[in-house]
Enzyme design. Structure first.
Site, mmCIF file in Angstrom:
data_model
loop_
_atom_site.group_PDB
_atom_site.id
_atom_site.type_symbol
_atom_site.label_atom_id
_atom_site.label_comp_id
_atom_site.label_asym_id
_atom_site.label_seq_id
_atom_site.Cartn_x
_atom_site.Cartn_y
_atom_site.Cartn_z
ATOM 1 N N GLU A 273 2.689 13.411 -5.614
ATOM 2 C CA GLU A 273 3.430 13.361 -4.364
ATOM 3 C C GLU A 273 4.847 12.836 -4.642
ATOM 4 O OE1 GLU A 273 2.067 10.577 -1.317
ATOM 5 O OE2 GLU A 273 2.517 12.121 0.174
ATOM 6 N N CYS B 269 3.634 12.725 4.944
ATOM 7 C CA CYS B 269 2.473 12.718 4.040
ATOM 8 C C CYS B 269 1.823 14.089 3.936
ATOM 9 C CB CYS B 269 1.484 11.646 4.466
ATOM 10 S SG CYS B 269 1.254 11.599 6.240
ATOM 11 N N GLY C 7 -3.554 2.256 -0.677
ATOM 12 C CA GLY C 7 -4.859 2.423 -0.021
ATOM 13 C C GLY C 7 -5.984 1.858 -0.881
ATOM 14 N N GLY D 161 -0.217 4.918 4.448
ATOM 15 C CA GLY D 161 0.710 4.695 3.340
ATOM 16 C C GLY D 161 0.250 5.470 2.113
ATOM 17 N N SER D 162 0.622 4.970 0.953
ATOM 18 C CA SER D 162 0.330 5.707 -0.279
ATOM 19 C C SER D 162 -1.124 5.490 -0.725
ATOM 20 C CB SER D 162 1.274 5.236 -1.383
ATOM 21 O OG SER D 162 0.999 3.881 -1.688
ATOM 22 N N GLU E 273 -4.986 6.606 6.148
ATOM 23 C CA GLU E 273 -4.274 7.883 6.211
ATOM 24 C C GLU E 273 -3.260 7.840 5.076
ATOM 25 O OE1 GLU E 273 -1.584 10.265 6.448
ATOM 26 O OE2 GLU E 273 -0.998 9.553 8.442
ATOM 27 N N LYS F 197 1.719 -4.874 10.966
ATOM 28 C CA LYS F 197 2.733 -5.144 9.941
ATOM 29 C C LYS F 197 3.528 -3.875 9.688
ATOM 30 C CE LYS F 197 3.377 -4.860 5.706
ATOM 31 N NZ LYS F 197 4.801 -4.451 5.640
HETATM 32 P P1 ADP Z 1 5.280 3.917 0.689
HETATM 33 O O1 ADP Z 1 5.303 4.265 -0.760
HETATM 34 O O2 ADP Z 1 5.239 5.065 1.616
HETATM 35 O O3 ADP Z 1 6.275 2.856 1.069
HETATM 36 P P2 ADP Z 1 3.206 1.975 0.707
HETATM 37 O O4 ADP Z 1 1.763 2.277 0.666
HETATM 38 O O5 ADP Z 1 3.805 1.212 -0.410
HETATM 39 O O6 ADP Z 1 3.851 3.373 0.918
HETATM 40 O O7 ADP Z 1 3.597 1.225 2.035
HETATM 41 C C1 ADP Z 1 2.998 1.458 3.286
HETATM 42 C C2 ADP Z 1 2.759 0.123 3.946
HETATM 43 O O8 ADP Z 1 1.867 -0.625 3.128
HETATM 44 C C3 ADP Z 1 3.999 -0.740 4.109
HETATM 45 O O9 ADP Z 1 3.913 -1.428 5.348
HETATM 46 C C4 ADP Z 1 3.889 -1.704 2.956
HETATM 47 O O10 ADP Z 1 4.535 -2.928 3.184
HETATM 48 C C5 ADP Z 1 2.389 -1.906 2.883
HETATM 49 N N1 ADP Z 1 1.893 -2.384 1.574
HETATM 50 C C6 ADP Z 1 2.415 -2.173 0.350
HETATM 51 N N2 ADP Z 1 1.681 -2.786 -0.601
HETATM 52 C C7 ADP Z 1 0.656 -3.410 0.038
HETATM 53 C C8 ADP Z 1 -0.460 -4.197 -0.378
HETATM 54 N N3 ADP Z 1 -0.671 -4.485 -1.652
HETATM 55 N N4 ADP Z 1 -1.311 -4.637 0.563
HETATM 56 C C9 ADP Z 1 -1.141 -4.339 1.864
HETATM 57 N N5 ADP Z 1 -0.103 -3.618 2.316
HETATM 58 C C10 ADP Z 1 0.788 -3.141 1.434
#
Ligand code: ADP
Length: 498
Positions: free
Chosen positions: A401, A300, A249, A244-245, A266, A191
């Site tokens: 961050e 990151c 996570g 991601g964030s 990560e 995804k």
């Molecule tokens: P950023 O703030 O860098 O966009 P996110 O953690 O929000 O970081 O996004 C990183 C990835 O995680 C993206 O592909 C986003 O669509 C996905 N994402 C965001 N929220 C969720 C969630 N609740 N469950 C699974 N994936 C998610």
């Protein structure tokens, strides 16, 4: 204001005005709901393409396809055959690297020079994983049981992998998940981030062309709260590989509890970058500046807490600010541009929000500090390289961050003190040390609690060297031999021979 897709200037062969579909079971299909979302160029606000918007139903179909593929003929592929397909994919990526990197630039804004600079790593990663495909092995282990019992381990692919990736380096992020999945014999549902889904889709076309069987790689673009959450929670996914964030996570871990799937994370950071007075000033100024300004700070492991030894603090921070002012900010398709836009309006709001907080907290903006305005910038999301001086450890801009081109510069006086302050963070992803004194370098390399310590350089990355976090920067490693283990199960086999 976003333009409609049919008005897009045809800048790229992949952007042909047609909606982009998702890949499930080797076929390009629309979302079950029929919905699409716009992928926007953050430098101009233009719509690049409409993209199929996957949600729980599409994830369900993709996971079912990945399971069928995992249980089917893919499991019979020999390591050599998986290696061949990875090598073919590497060749195709190499052949199309200009288009792939330009797609990254258009979709998420990073300067084309940066993306092209990463080509060796992207292609090298695929060839590294190809090598790994024929290097997986278990062990024979002597045991102390009475009689004759032979014991050994088998390494087996973990199964169906759900990979959720961010937007800050779309091509390498996709390779970082797809590569180890193919090397180990897993199947994958990828995804991509809603902000920049296009490169993953083009990369998947090349994977099919390389001969990856149907269902082995599935790509479902969509939003995090819908498609991402459904993937993380799916009961038939064996592992989630997430980048991601840290807040997302935490949600991933909660969602994974249903079937206790394996998780590797990560996540973000607030990495310390420590400059001693004895460092080579010329290279340290540019190194410390680009440790944050590269990719507009959307990395990151960016070295955003810049600790500078007090006796050189004013001079050094002033020089970093001057360096930042000279960087050319603009649309990343221009090869002269060094700093592109932020990825989205949301990210712009977030970063400018932190600029305001920094000023309110009493930090002194030595450069930047506000959104860029003017004809060249107004339709995009541009923030100039910003250096805040007089930052204290307890300020928000020193703790949270920001994910923008913002340095928080903090003075220090002694080595043990700076180790303690560098570690006084929830995170532990990257870190930097700039010194000519090898004993200081070693003491810091040992003392800093982070997954990477860069000495007299920053952000060096290689397919063979593990990357990942301590503390709330996550767990699991990407790249290196360790990453393969994340995609493998270990089975113990006991055979009584007498
Ligand atoms: P950023 O703030 O860098 O966009 P996110 O953690 O929000 O970081 O996004 C990183 C990835 O995680 C993206 O592909 C986003 O669509 C996905 N994402 C965001 N929220 C969720 C969630 N609740 N469950 C699974 N994936 C998610």
């Amino acid at each position: 204001m976003a333009m409609t897709a049919d008005r897009i200037h045809q800048t790229h062969p992949f952007l042909d005005g047609r909606p982009k579909r998702m890949l499930i079971d080797g076929k390009w299909v629309e979302a079950a709901s029929g919905k699409t979302f716009d992928s926007i160029n953050p430098a101009t606000g233009e719509v690049l393409a409409q993209v199929a918007e996957g949600d729980a139903e599409d994830i369900r179909r993709a996971v079912a396809a990945a399971r069928r593929a995992f249980d089917g003929s893919w499991s019979k592929w020999k390591p050599y055959e998986r290696q061949q397909v990875l090598l073919k994919l590497a060749d195709l990526v190499e052949q199309h690297i200009d288009d792939l990197t330009m797609l990254d630039t258009l979709d998420m804004g990073a300067p084309i020079t940066r993306m092209r600079g990463g080509r060796r790593r992207a292609i090298g990663m695929l060839r590294y994983y190809a090598g790994m495909a024929t290097s997986i092995h278990g062990e024979t282990i002597e045991n102390s049981l009475p009689g004759e019992i032979f014991s050994y381990t088998l390494k087996e692919p973990v199964g169906v992998v759900g990979a959720i990736i961010p937007w800050n380096g779309p091509l390498t992020a996709a390779i970082w998940k797809v590569g180890p999945a193919l090397a180990t014999g897993c199947t994958i549902v990828l995804k991509p981030a809603e902000e920049a889904p296009l490169t993953a889709l083009r990369f998947a076309e090349l994977a099919l062309e390389a001969g990856v069987p149907e269902g082995v790689i599935n790509v479902v673009p969509g939003y995090g709260e819908t498609a991402g959450a459904a993937l993380a929670a799916h009961m038939d996914v064996d592992k989630v590989a997430f980048t991601g964030s840290h807040l997302t996570g935490q949600k991933i871990i909660q969602a994974s509890a249903g079937n206790l799937k394996r998780v590797s994370l990560e996540l973000g950071g607030k990495s310390p970058d420590i400059v001693f007075a004895d460092a080579d000033m010329e290279s340290t100024v540019s190194g410390a500046a680009m440790a944050v300004f590269s990719n507009s700070g959307q990395i990151c492991s960016a070295g955003t807490r810049l600790f500078v030894e007090r006796k050189v603090y004013e001079e050094f921070v002033g020089r970093v600010a001057e360096f930042g002012k000279k960087l050319k900010v603009g649309n990343g398709v221009d090869p002269e541009v060094q700093i592109g836009p932020l990825v989205s309006e949301q990210q712009l709001d977030r970063v400018t929000g932190y600029l305001d907080i920094g000023k309110r907290e009493g930090a002194r903006a030595m450069s930047g500090g506000e959104r860029l305005k003017g004809a060249e910038y107004d339709r995009g999301y541009f923030v100039p390289p910003t250096v805040f001086a007089d930052v204290r450890d307890d300020m928000k801009i020193a703790q949270e961050e920001i994910f923008g081109p913002v340095i928080s510069a903090i003075p220090f006086t002694d080595l043990d003190e700076v180790i303690g302050r560098a570690n006084a963070t929830l995170f532990g992803l990257g870190s930097g040390v700039w010194t000519r004194d090898v004993s200081k370098a070693h003491r810091l390399a040992k003392g800093i609690r982070a997954g990477s310590v860069w000495v007299n350089c920053y952000q060096a990355m290689d397919p063979a060297v593990p990357f990942g976090g301590y503390k709330m920067s996550g767990y699991g490693r990407e790249s290196g031999l360790q990453q393969l283990e994340e995609y493998l199960n270990v089975k113990a086999v006991w055979i009584k021979t007498a």
